[in-house]
Write an enzyme that holds these catalytic residues in place. Structure first.
Site, PDB file in Angstrom:
ATOM      1  N   LYS A   1       0.926  -1.093  -0.052  1.00 57.05           N
ATOM      2  CA  LYS A   1       0.217   0.002  -0.028  1.00 57.05           C
ATOM      3  C   LYS A   1       0.803   1.153   0.086  1.00 57.05           C
ATOM      4  CE  LYS A   1      -1.709   1.473   4.094  1.00 57.05           C
ATOM      5  NZ  LYS A   1      -1.413   2.871   4.490  1.00 57.05           N
ATOM      6  N   ASN A   2       1.817   1.417   0.968  1.00 60.96           N
ATOM      7  CA  ASN A   2       2.616   2.596   0.901  1.00 60.96           C
ATOM      8  C   ASN A   2       3.705   2.734   0.059  1.00 60.96           C
ATOM      9  OD1 ASN A   2       1.012   3.261   3.334  1.00 60.96           O
ATOM     10  ND2 ASN A   2       2.408   2.743   4.617  1.00 60.96           N
TER      11      ASN A   2
ATOM     12  N   ARG B   1      -4.787  10.601   4.602  1.00 64.84           N
ATOM     13  CA  ARG B   1      -3.602  11.611   4.822  1.00 64.84           C
ATOM     14  C   ARG B   1      -2.732  11.595   3.496  1.00 64.84           C
ATOM     15  NH1 ARG B   1      -2.470  14.309   9.156  1.00 64.84           N
ATOM     16  NH2 ARG B   1      -0.637  14.324   8.300  1.00 64.84           N
TER      17      ARG B   1
ATOM     18  N   CYS C   1      -4.979  12.920  13.038  1.00 62.04           N
ATOM     19  CA  CYS C   1      -5.604  11.840  12.894  1.00 62.04           C
ATOM     20  C   CYS C   1      -5.495  11.005  14.285  1.00 62.04           C
ATOM     21  CB  CYS C   1      -5.191  11.138  11.700  1.00 62.04           C
ATOM     22  SG  CYS C   1      -3.552  10.106  12.050  1.00 62.04           S
TER      23      CYS C   1
ATOM     24  N   ARG D   1       0.137  14.701  13.317  1.00 61.51           N
ATOM     25  CA  ARG D   1       0.806  14.577  12.055  1.00 61.51           C
ATOM     26  C   ARG D   1       0.973  15.777  11.177  1.00 61.51           C
ATOM     27  NH1 ARG D   1      -1.402   9.010   9.832  1.00 61.51           N
ATOM     28  NH2 ARG D   1       0.463   8.872   8.614  1.00 61.51           N
ATOM     29  N   PRO D   2       1.714  16.839  11.512  1.00 58.64           N
ATOM     30  CA  PRO D   2       1.863  18.082  10.686  1.00 58.64           C
ATOM     31  C   PRO D   2       2.355  17.873   9.582  1.00 58.64           C
ATOM     32  CG  PRO D   2       3.620  18.207  12.561  1.00 58.64           C
ATOM     33  CD  PRO D   2       2.745  16.998  12.790  1.00 58.64           C
TER      34      PRO D   2
ATOM     35  N   ASP E   1       4.669  20.286   8.107  1.00 55.14           N
ATOM     36  CA  ASP E   1       5.583  21.443   7.855  1.00 55.14           C
ATOM     37  C   ASP E   1       6.797  21.142   7.053  1.00 55.14           C
ATOM     38  OD1 ASP E   1       5.692  19.862  10.414  1.00 55.14           O
ATOM     39  OD2 ASP E   1       7.636  20.934  10.669  1.00 55.14           O
ATOM     40  N   GLN E   2       7.350  19.686   7.158  1.00 53.27           N
ATOM     41  CA  GLN E   2       8.605  19.500   6.361  1.00 53.27           C
ATOM     42  C   GLN E   2       8.488  19.462   5.096  1.00 53.27           C
ATOM     43  OE1 GLN E   2      11.578  19.220   8.141  1.00 53.27           O
ATOM     44  NE2 GLN E   2      10.202  20.164   9.915  1.00 53.27           N
TER      45      GLN E   2
ATOM     46  N   ASP F   1       4.365   0.697  12.353  1.00 54.20           N
ATOM     47  CA  ASP F   1       3.445   0.055  11.959  1.00 54.20           C
ATOM     48  C   ASP F   1       3.286  -1.306  12.365  1.00 54.20           C
ATOM     49  OD1 ASP F   1       2.618   2.360  10.556  1.00 54.20           O
ATOM     50  OD2 ASP F   1       3.221   1.967   8.510  1.00 54.20           O
TER      51      ASP F   1
ATOM     52  N   ARG G   1      -8.772  -0.374   4.620  1.00 53.50           N
ATOM     53  CA  ARG G   1      -7.844   0.601   4.025  1.00 53.50           C
ATOM     54  C   ARG G   1      -6.494   0.084   3.706  1.00 53.50           C
ATOM     55  NH1 ARG G   1      -6.306   5.175   7.711  1.00 53.50           N
ATOM     56  NH2 ARG G   1      -5.097   5.513   5.742  1.00 53.50           N
TER      57      ARG G   1
HETATM   58  N1  EPU Z   1       6.220  14.792  10.896  1.00 51.98           N
HETATM   59  C1  EPU Z   1       6.295  16.410  11.302  1.00 51.98           C
HETATM   60  N2  EPU Z   1       6.373  17.102  10.218  1.00 51.98           N
HETATM   61  C2  EPU Z   1       6.215  16.634   8.900  1.00 51.98           C
HETATM   62  C3  EPU Z   1       6.162  15.202   8.690  1.00 51.98           C
HETATM   63  C4  EPU Z   1       6.115  14.441   9.760  1.00 51.98           C
HETATM   64  O1  EPU Z   1       6.536  16.629  12.408  1.00 51.98           O
HETATM   65  O2  EPU Z   1       6.169  17.679   8.184  1.00 51.98           O
HETATM   66  C5  EPU Z   1       6.726  14.194  12.086  1.00 51.98           C
HETATM   67  C6  EPU Z   1       4.943  13.039  12.428  1.00 51.98           C
HETATM   68  O3  EPU Z   1       4.323  13.715  12.858  1.00 51.98           O
HETATM   69  C7  EPU Z   1       5.715  11.738  12.947  1.00 51.98           C
HETATM   70  C8  EPU Z   1       7.063  11.797  12.215  1.00 51.98           C
HETATM   71  O4  EPU Z   1       7.581  12.934  11.823  1.00 51.98           O
HETATM   72  O5  EPU Z   1       5.899  11.982  14.376  1.00 51.98           O
HETATM   73  C9  EPU Z   1       7.214  10.861  11.111  1.00 51.98           C
HETATM   74  O6  EPU Z   1       6.043  10.671  10.360  1.00 51.98           O
HETATM   75  P1  EPU Z   1       5.992  10.338   8.771  1.00 51.98           P
HETATM   76  O7  EPU Z   1       6.192  11.759   8.076  1.00 51.98           O
HETATM   77  O8  EPU Z   1       7.492   9.657   8.195  1.00 51.98           O
HETATM   78  O9  EPU Z   1       4.892   9.607   8.546  1.00 51.98           O
HETATM   79  P2  EPU Z   1       3.865   9.664   7.171  1.00 51.98           P
HETATM   80  O10 EPU Z   1       4.786   9.930   5.952  1.00 51.98           O
HETATM   81  O11 EPU Z   1       2.910  10.701   7.318  1.00 51.98           O
HETATM   82  C10 EPU Z   1       4.081   7.113   6.615  1.00 51.98           C
HETATM   83  C11 EPU Z   1       3.118   5.926   6.324  1.00 51.98           C
HETATM   84  C12 EPU Z   1       2.513   5.469   7.762  1.00 51.98           C
HETATM   85  C13 EPU Z   1       3.709   5.255   8.617  1.00 51.98           C
HETATM   86  C14 EPU Z   1       4.664   6.428   8.667  1.00 51.98           C
HETATM   87  C15 EPU Z   1       5.871   6.020   9.637  1.00 51.98           C
HETATM   88  C16 EPU Z   1       2.435   6.365   4.064  1.00 51.98           C
HETATM   89  C17 EPU Z   1       1.291   6.527   3.351  1.00 51.98           C
HETATM   90  N3  EPU Z   1       1.985   6.365   5.489  1.00 51.98           N
HETATM   91  O12 EPU Z   1       3.492   8.205   7.346  1.00 51.98           O
HETATM   92  O13 EPU Z   1       1.650   4.434   7.382  1.00 51.98           O
HETATM   93  O14 EPU Z   1       3.189   4.811  10.130  1.00 51.98           O
HETATM   94  O15 EPU Z   1       5.246   6.618   7.640  1.00 51.98           O
HETATM   95  O16 EPU Z   1       6.548   4.883   9.218  1.00 51.98           O
HETATM   96  O17 EPU Z   1       3.562   5.861   3.854  1.00 51.98           O
HETATM   97  C18 EPU Z   1      -0.065   2.957   8.105  1.00 51.98           C
HETATM   98  O18 EPU Z   1       0.029   2.360   6.836  1.00 51.98           O
HETATM   99  O19 EPU Z   1      -0.883   2.286   8.749  1.00 51.98           O
HETATM  100  C19 EPU Z   1       0.549   4.208   8.240  1.00 51.98           C
HETATM  101  C20 EPU Z   1       0.085   5.057   9.263  1.00 51.98           C
END
Ligand code: EPU
Length: 419
Positions: free
Chosen positions: A22-23, A91, A115, A120-121, A123-124, A303, A395
């Site tokens: 999926k991811n 998201r 969520c 889950r901001p 900002d990056q 995960d 999902r």
């Molecule tokens: N974060 C920030 N700012 C940003 C982006 C991230 O503070 O701009 C923080 C997040 O709040 C979190 C950390 O950085 O504390 C890591 O989050 P990340 O951005 O890596 O998560 P994501 O990209 O939103 C993906 C997967 C998630 C998985 C996470 C961590 C996808 C579509 N989603 O989410 O998958 O848990 O990486 O490995 O790839 C799932 O499949 O159930 C799922 C939630």
């Protein structure tokens, strides 16, 4: 709303085949926006999140043929806008932001909001696009990004972010000049996206390490690509088989991407043997408790935290499970306690003691991986468990009840009218 009813206590036996990731599929679907021809994805799992992404691309004007395991997308007449109705369902819709601004010079994408597992901001993602020369503003819950042509830059992430790294890799692939992403995420799904961008004609090096370099191109070509197997689905079946006991061959497992989980399972007393493209999992001995702290790849995947916790409920001793990636990813704990688990939460750490036994009861799924953990608990529990709100499960797990049934579990989907 659907629920899954499980009659617990049966060991699992037989073979189960892992579907496409999926991811990995979600960012690659969004990468189709980077060229104007028709791209084809194969080995795409049949999941609700894939349908939502297809609908999003269609809403924006793409011609989409969505018949998993094959999905074709031709972005011929795109309005670069992603509405709240779709982004709030998933998201990962934010992954269209980078490709849209890079290809069409502007994007209007709803902010995803918080969520169940944390705030889950993004900002990056936004900071990175600004560094590439985009003007970003937020207006009435939407991000508006504009740039006549993005320019390559060096971007240093404050923390490794998976979708943040993916969004910027896709944006940089059409930027003028070279982009360097420092402290980028190293997940296998990022390596997979780099493979696709390279097929499209971008020059991406270093994916899978903390520094990724992308040589932007003026144009990119459409692609044809088969998606890698889903490491989290694979990990979920490995844990389910170990928890329920029995002898299961999990086929099509990306073993090298699951080393940390496999090492922890072995330390807990589970026998795991590579077998062709799969892993055979057998539990001969009582389980021992082990401690786990989640971390970005190659650390223990967040995960898999909820599913692994069920295994630890069955293990002798006390296990400490720390969640270090998301701030609120223990939503399964109160439900597991209702089933008889003995778990205390102290800050970001759950102390999990061996439960005398787990009892079947009615529980509520709160997010995707929490749902999977409740299904595993149901397989182990005495009597019947009803996991409600399994739309979360749909999902991210393709035909989970059919796959479990084929392994001898007693599981059935039910439709409920919620009051
Ligand atoms: N974060 C920030 N700012 C940003 C982006 C991230 O503070 O701009 C923080 C997040 O709040 C979190 C950390 O950085 O504390 C890591 O989050 P990340 O951005 O890596 O998560 P994501 O990209 O939103 C993906 C997967 C998630 C998985 C996470 C961590 C996808 C579509 N989603 O989410 O998958 O848990 O990486 O490995 O790839 C799932 O499949 O159930 C799922 C939630």
């Amino acid at each position: 709303m659907d629920g899954i009813r499980i009659r617990g206590g049966k060991p699992l036996a037989g073979r189960v085949r892992i579907s496409g990731s999926k991811n990995a599929a979600l960012p690659i679907l969004c990468a189709t926006l980077l060229s104007d021809g028709e791209s084809q994805l194969r080995n795409v799992p049949d999941l609700r999140d894939i349908g939502t992404t297809a609908q999003l691309l269609e809403t924006m004007g793409c011609t989409v043929h969505c018949a998993p395991p094959v999905v074709r997308v031709k972005p011929n007449n795109v309005t670069p806008e992603a509405p709240y109705e779709l982004v709030k369902q998933m998201r990962a819709s934010v992954l269209v932001l980078g490709p849209l601004v890079a290809r069409f010079g502007r994007a209007k994408v709803s902010l995803p909001g918080g969520c169940q597992i944390g705030s889950r901001p993004i900002d990056q993602h936004l900071k990175g696009l600004e560094a590439l020369g985009a003007t970003i503003r937020t207006d009435h819950g939407y991000v508006l990004a504009e740039a006549p042509r993005l320019r390559g830059a060096e971007i240093v992430f404050d923390m490794p972010t998976v979708t943040g790294t993916e969004n910027l890799m896709m944006a940089a692939a059409l930027a003028k000049g070279r982009t360097t992403l420092v402290n980028s995420a190293r997940e296998p799904e990022i390596v997979e996206l780099a493979r696709v961008l390279n097929k499209m004609g971008a020059k991406v090096r270093g994916a899978g390490t903390g520094v990724i370099e992308i040589e932007g191109q003026d144009e990119l070509a459409p692609f044809d690509h088969a998606i890698i197997p889903d490491r989290i689905e694979a990990g979920t079946y490995l844990v389910a088989a170990a928890a329920a006991g029995g002898d299961v061959l999990v086929e099509n497992v990306p073993v090298e991407d699951l080393e940390t989980l496999i090492a922890k399972m072995r330390a807990a007393g589970v026998t795991l043997e590579p077998d062709g493209s799969g892993v055979r999992v057998v539990r001969f001995n009582p389980l021992r408790s082990v401690d786990v702290t989640t971390a970005p790849h190659p650390g223990f995947p967040t995960d898999m935290q909820a599913q692994f916790m069920v295994l630890m409920c069955l293990a002798q001793g006390t296990s400490q499970i720390s969640e270090a990636v998301f701030e609120n990813r223990f939503m399964h704990v109160p439900e597991l306690i209702r089933m008889g688990a003995s778990i205390d939460i102290h800050g970001h750490t759950a102390h999990v003691r061996q439960a005398k036994r787990l009892d079947g009861t009615e529980v509520m799924a709160t997010d995707l991986r929490a749902s999977a953990s409740l299904v595993i608990a149901g397989l182990v529990a005495e009597g019947e468990t009803l996991v409600r709100r399994v739309y979360h499960l749909d999902r991210g797990y393709e035909r989970m009840e059919a796959k479990l049934e084929a392994l001898g579990a007693s599981v059935a989907r039910e439709h409920h009218v919620e009051g």
